[in-house]
Design a protein around this motif. Structure first.
Motif, PDB file in Angstrom:
ATOM      1  N   TRP A   1      36.477  72.127  41.352  1.00  0.00           N
ATOM      2  CA  TRP A   1      35.151  71.645  41.302  1.00  0.00           C
ATOM      3  C   TRP A   1      34.566  70.915  40.099  1.00  0.00           C
ATOM      4  N   VAL A   2      34.257  69.692  40.223  1.00  0.00           N
ATOM      5  CA  VAL A   2      33.946  68.900  38.845  1.00  0.00           C
ATOM      6  C   VAL A   2      32.596  68.316  38.937  1.00  0.00           C
ATOM      7  N   LYS A   3      31.792  68.276  37.889  1.00  0.00           N
ATOM      8  CA  LYS A   3      30.335  67.523  37.583  1.00  0.00           C
ATOM      9  C   LYS A   3      30.659  66.840  36.460  1.00  0.00           C
ATOM     10  N   THR A   4      29.985  65.796  36.216  1.00  0.00           N
ATOM     11  CA  THR A   4      30.117  64.780  35.235  1.00  0.00           C
ATOM     12  C   THR A   4      28.697  64.308  34.762  1.00  0.00           C
ATOM     13  N   SER A   5      28.741  63.623  33.465  1.00  0.00           N
ATOM     14  CA  SER A   5      27.576  62.757  32.962  1.00  0.00           C
ATOM     15  C   SER A   5      27.609  61.699  33.947  1.00  0.00           C
ATOM     16  N   THR A   6      26.212  60.861  33.762  1.00  0.00           N
ATOM     17  CA  THR A   6      25.827  59.814  34.313  1.00  0.00           C
ATOM     18  C   THR A   6      26.692  58.608  34.036  1.00  0.00           C
ATOM     19  N   ASN A   7      27.096  58.387  32.960  1.00  0.00           N
ATOM     20  CA  ASN A   7      27.970  57.398  32.374  1.00  0.00           C
ATOM     21  C   ASN A   7      29.553  57.481  32.443  1.00  0.00           C
ATOM     22  N   HIS A   8      30.083  58.805  33.116  1.00  0.00           N
ATOM     23  CA  HIS A   8      31.423  59.032  33.340  1.00  0.00           C
ATOM     24  C   HIS A   8      32.011  57.769  34.401  1.00  0.00           C
ATOM     25  N   ALA A   9      33.247  57.470  34.032  1.00  0.00           N
ATOM     26  CA  ALA A   9      33.587  56.516  34.607  1.00  0.00           C
ATOM     27  C   ALA A   9      35.201  56.632  34.654  1.00  0.00           C
ATOM     28  N   ASP A  10      35.921  57.564  34.186  1.00  0.00           N
ATOM     29  CA  ASP A  10      37.517  57.534  34.252  1.00  0.00           C
ATOM     30  C   ASP A  10      38.081  58.938  33.958  1.00  0.00           C
ATOM     31  N   GLY A  11      37.961  59.655  35.061  1.00  0.00           N
ATOM     32  CA  GLY A  11      38.419  61.053  35.131  1.00  0.00           C
ATOM     33  C   GLY A  11      39.829  61.058  35.824  1.00  0.00           C
ATOM     34  N   TYR A  12      40.399  62.360  35.908  1.00  0.00           N
ATOM     35  CA  TYR A  12      41.651  62.568  36.526  1.00  0.00           C
ATOM     36  C   TYR A  12      41.863  64.214  36.697  1.00  0.00           C
ATOM     37  N   PHE A  13      42.380  64.555  37.762  1.00  0.00           N
ATOM     38  CA  PHE A  13      42.475  65.749  38.040  1.00  0.00           C
ATOM     39  C   PHE A  13      43.950  66.088  38.921  1.00  0.00           C
ATOM     40  N   GLY A  14      44.907  66.638  38.290  1.00  0.00           N
ATOM     41  CA  GLY A  14      46.139  66.985  38.809  1.00  0.00           C
ATOM     42  C   GLY A  14      47.021  67.681  38.109  1.00  0.00           C
ATOM     43  N   ALA A  15      48.462  67.246  38.429  1.00  0.00           N
ATOM     44  CA  ALA A  15      49.382  68.187  37.921  1.00  0.00           C
ATOM     45  C   ALA A  15      50.451  67.273  37.417  1.00  0.00           C
ATOM     46  N   ARG A  16      51.197  67.692  36.189  1.00  0.00           N
ATOM     47  CA  ARG A  16      52.259  66.856  35.414  1.00  0.00           C
ATOM     48  C   ARG A  16      53.092  67.844  34.775  1.00  0.00           C
ATOM     49  N   LEU A  17      54.312  67.452  34.520  1.00  0.00           N
ATOM     50  CA  LEU A  17      55.351  68.207  33.794  1.00  0.00           C
ATOM     51  C   LEU A  17      54.711  68.815  32.367  1.00  0.00           C
ATOM     52  N   LEU A  18      55.474  69.668  31.789  1.00  0.00           N
ATOM     53  CA  LEU A  18      54.913  70.377  30.657  1.00  0.00           C
ATOM     54  C   LEU A  18      54.945  69.351  29.539  1.00  0.00           C
ATOM     55  N   ARG A  19      54.266  69.434  28.496  1.00  0.00           N
ATOM     56  CA  ARG A  19      54.228  68.699  27.244  1.00  0.00           C
ATOM     57  C   ARG A  19      53.930  67.347  27.482  1.00  0.00           C
ATOM     58  N   GLY A  20      52.981  66.994  28.155  1.00  0.00           N
ATOM     59  CA  GLY A  20      52.513  65.516  28.425  1.00  0.00           C
ATOM     60  C   GLY A  20      53.581  64.839  29.249  1.00  0.00           C
ATOM     61  N   GLY A  21      54.283  65.567  30.098  1.00  0.00           N
ATOM     62  CA  GLY A  21      55.477  64.730  30.883  1.00  0.00           C
ATOM     63  C   GLY A  21      54.859  63.908  32.118  1.00  0.00           C
ATOM     64  N   PRO A  22      55.652  63.455  32.794  1.00  0.00           N
ATOM     65  CA  PRO A  22      55.423  62.535  33.772  1.00  0.00           C
ATOM     66  C   PRO A  22      54.372  62.977  34.760  1.00  0.00           C
ATOM     67  N   ILE A  23      53.276  62.483  35.429  1.00  0.00           N
ATOM     68  CA  ILE A  23      52.355  63.027  36.471  1.00  0.00           C
ATOM     69  C   ILE A  23      53.100  63.172  37.715  1.00  0.00           C
ATOM     70  N   LEU A  24      52.933  64.405  38.146  1.00  0.00           N
ATOM     71  CA  LEU A  24      53.357  64.722  39.720  1.00  0.00           C
ATOM     72  C   LEU A  24      52.514  64.190  40.636  1.00  0.00           C
ATOM     73  N   ASN A  25      51.064  64.273  40.647  1.00  0.00           N
ATOM     74  CA  ASN A  25      50.253  63.830  41.286  1.00  0.00           C
ATOM     75  C   ASN A  25      48.939  63.996  40.714  1.00  0.00           C
ATOM     76  N   GLU A  26      48.197  62.980  40.911  1.00  0.00           N
ATOM     77  CA  GLU A  26      46.676  63.236  40.371  1.00  0.00           C
ATOM     78  C   GLU A  26      45.735  62.381  41.330  1.00  0.00           C
ATOM     79  N   VAL A  27      44.446  62.971  41.329  1.00  0.00           N
ATOM     80  CA  VAL A  27      43.340  62.103  41.929  1.00  0.00           C
ATOM     81  C   VAL A  27      42.325  61.517  40.781  1.00  0.00           C
ATOM     82  N   ARG A  28      41.952  60.504  40.934  1.00  0.00           N
ATOM     83  CA  ARG A  28      41.019  59.792  39.890  1.00  0.00           C
ATOM     84  C   ARG A  28      39.631  59.626  40.460  1.00  0.00           C
ATOM     85  N   PHE A  29      38.643  60.455  39.667  1.00  0.00           N
ATOM     86  CA  PHE A  29      37.161  60.170  39.974  1.00  0.00           C
ATOM     87  C   PHE A  29      36.532  59.369  38.828  1.00  0.00           C
ATOM     88  N   ALA A  30      36.265  58.143  39.236  1.00  0.00           N
ATOM     89  CA  ALA A  30      35.817  57.098  38.433  1.00  0.00           C
ATOM     90  C   ALA A  30      34.310  57.209  38.531  1.00  0.00           C
TER      91      ALA A  30
END
Length: 656
Positions: A581-610
């Motif tokens: 569950w996510v809540k944002t400021s009114t000026n928010h425009a570029d958020g991401y929620f998902g899973a990736r490999l460790l240490r900043g590795g490739p993204i397995l999948n994510e959803v963008r909340f713009a």
């Protein structure tokens, strides 16, 4: 994080792996254990086993033990032994002349069905195996140096060893320190690194004195116990490239990875001696073996991930069949099909043998309890891992069991009487305890439940009275701050002679794999294990911003990537669903929620909340874990429009 196009390719690749390898493997159990061959020593009269190495004549190895096996690369394995005796061996146990603290063999044998043959042994002269790690051989100083594990990274070979201060009673010894040695010349010469060491305490209680190594995901995982055979199993890990940097190790604290060795919590409860851990790729399970001195058996646990949860103990080999047995060092090339090959020692012949077991599906699945049906309890009242408080024991083949032949019981005329077992759990995690109970007609005060260690606070229990037939008892509880708990079934005998019978007990973890999913256990405004941050982020504690409870996480900044994240253990080639569950400021425009490999590795999948989210909004994303045993879940945003924030609460990660 910033969206990448690579996640689609990664996801498709992992989906293909899942199709090739099928569904994730379930728990396994060993059976059909047989002795394949002698590995070391001379063949005594009457023994019919193959003896391909004839180490007594070829290498002056008449008596030795251990037999730690690891893949050294180049089509060979190393096989590493402990205290070794030559032509002056006493012939019974570890004693006599020609003493070397350790010796090392090489093998390219890929057909283990007929035995384990050496290519050679590291020598210091013709037909004489060399001591590769020197020791002072002075009692109450350094009596010997015993290897406990080995691993190869690139062209460098590493040995984990323990420096023995002195020997104690059976199963007890005392170490100065544990350390790591390395070789850059194919094992001919070794250097004990001066700072890659775990110093023991004055009370001999350091938890990292004996070890087993496993390579996985760019890390070396080091499972460890204190000196001797009576400690719990703890875990650390280090990047493969930093094995000799003691400061690069991180210690499993029950929820995540800590820089503090003192924060380490067990991943499996002892009694554990001479560990071996390996990944069985065909079955998709990590296997852990060790000697349980109290059970007089070599036992096996299995898990889907390096951190567990580890199953209960399953008897691999019994001292009743193989007297004086200890250790079961897994051969990495023996993890094929449903077979398990391991090297086992026996004290009286003081030599080593290649063993084979068959691994099959475990009907008890992911039960965290050992001996759930009391079926391998020997002819004592109660054996480990069950313990008795008050009066009781085990009914053996008396027709009282719910399933199988045996069951536990208590029988008394006064006081509290219970069967109990200690087990490792993850703090602040949901569990379900089940068991089947039958009791006498005068029972009015029976209880089945879980509590903190050492008769600690009750975490959850159900009462029961007279039960004429086996009746299932079910307890749902949260482990709270505990890394160890006790499960129990018992009664107060307040009405004369009263009895209870217990059988088929199980403990399983809840489905949500996110730890501290609502941030309620976070004790500071800065995120602590298992939560971590990138950029500017932290914890709102009691500020009224939470969706439920009193706490939530936040990320806030006027520039860059800012996020909260957690490493989560997963099963390879498995589909998962992540929600939060996510809540944002009114000026928010570029958020991401998902899973990736460790240490900043490739993204397995994510959803963008713009778009801005004025109220908590549920986000959901599915992904396949591919070849990974750990992934990183995250919620974050790019602060591109000035002061921007998000708030996060109530995350779940479940296996589909």
């Amino acid at each position: 994080m910033k969206r990448m196009t690579t996640w689609k390719r990664t996801f498709l690749l992992h989906a293909t792996w899942a199709l090739l390898w099928g569904t994730p493997a379930a728990a396994v159990t060993p059976s059909n254990v047989t002795k394949v061959s002698r590995v070391t020593g001379a063949t005594p009269a009457g023994e019919l086993l193959p003896n391909p190495n004839q180490t007594h004549t070829n290498h002056d190895v008449h008596g030795t033990d251990l037999g730690i096996v690891w893949d050294k690369g180049g089509g060979e394995v190393f096989v590493l032994f402990g205290d070794t005796f030559g032509a002056g061996w006493c012939g019974n146990g570890g004693c006599g002349g020609g003493w070397r603290s350790n010796v090392l063999a090489r093998s390219s044998d890929t057909n283990l069905a007929d035995g384990l043959s050496f290519s050679s042994m590291i020598q210091d002269g013709p037909r004489h195996a060399k001591e590769i790690l020197a020791s002072r051989k002075v009692n109450f100083d350094e009596i010997t140096v015993i290897p406990t594990a080995g691993v190869t990274i690139g062209s460098r070979h590493y040995i984990h060893y323990m420096s023995i201060h002195h020997w104690g009673e059976a199963g007890m010894w005392f170490t100065n320190h544990a350390g790591i040695a390395y070789s850059d010349d194919q094992g001919q010469n070794w250097v004990k690194h001066p700072t890659a060491r775990w110093q023991n305490t004055p009370a001999w209680t350091n938890n990292f004195q004996m070890a087993a190594f496993v390579r996985n995901g760019g890390f070396v995982y080091m499972y460890a116990t204190p000196n001797g055979r009576f400690g719990n199993v703890h875990l650390a890990r280090v990047p493969e490239t930093a094995l000799l940097d003691i400061n690069a190790y991180r210690y499993w604290d029950g929820n995540g990875w800590s820089v503090s060795q003192a924060a380490a919590r067990p991943v499996a409860i002892g009694i554990a001696g001479e560990l071996s851990v390996s990944y069985h790729a065909p079955l998709g399970r990590f296997l852990m073996t060790y000697l349980n001195e109290h059970r007089q058996a070599v036992v096996m646990r299995d898990a889907a991930t390096p951190t567990g949860p580890w199953s209960g103990e399953k008897v691999l080999a019994s001292g009743a069949v193989y007297p004086g047995l200890y250790n079961a060092f897994i051969h990495p090339w023996g993890n094929t099909g449903n077979s398990l090959y391991f090297v086992m020692s026996q004290w009286t012949p003081y030599n080593t043998f290649l063993m084979r077991a068959t691994l099959a599906h475990d009907a008890h699945s992911d039960n965290l309890l050992s001996e759930p049906g009391f079926e391998t309890q020997a002819a004592t009242r109660v054996m480990a891992p069950w313990y008795l408080q008050g009066s009781g024991g085990v009914d053996r083949a008396l027709g009282n069991a719910r399933s199988g032949q045996d069951n536990g019981f208590v029988y008394a005329s006064s006081g509290w009487n219970a069967l109990k077992q200690s087990v490792v759990v993850q703090p602040y995690t949901d569990y379900t305890l089940r068991g089947w109970v039958r009791s006498s007609t005068n029972n009015t005060a029976g209880y089945f439940g879980a509590r903190g260690p050492g008769n600690g606070p009750i975490l959850g229990e159900v009462p029961f009275g007279a039960l004429g037939a086996y009746t299932e008892q079910v307890v749902h509880f949260n482990s709270g701050p505990n890394a160890l708990i006790e499960v129990y079934g018992g009664l107060w005998a307040d009405n004369g002679v009263t009895w209870m019978q217990l059988d088929d007990v199980s403990l399983t973890r809840g489905s949500n794999l996110i730890h501290q999913a609502g941030f309620e256990q976070q004790s500071t405004n800065n995120a602590t294990s298992p939560w971590y941050t990138e950029g500017k982020a932290g914890i709102d504690r009691g500020l009224g911003h939470a969706r439920t409870g009193t706490n939530n996480a936040w990320a806030r900044n006027d520039t860059g990537w800012n996020a909260v994240k957690q490493e989560v253990a997963v099963t390879p080639n498995t589909q998962y669903t992540l929600t939060g569950w996510v809540k944002t400021s009114t000026n928010h425009a570029d958020g991401y929620f998902g899973a990736r490999l460790l240490r900043g590795g490739p993204i397995l999948n994510e959803v963008r909340f713009a778009q801005p989210l004025g109220n908590y909004t549920q986000l959901s994303v599915s992904f396949n874990s591919g070849a990974q045993h750990s992934v990183e879940v995250f919620a974050g945003m790019w602060a591109n429009n000035g002061d921007t924030w998000i708030q996060v609460d109530d995350l779940t990660l479940t296996r589909n």
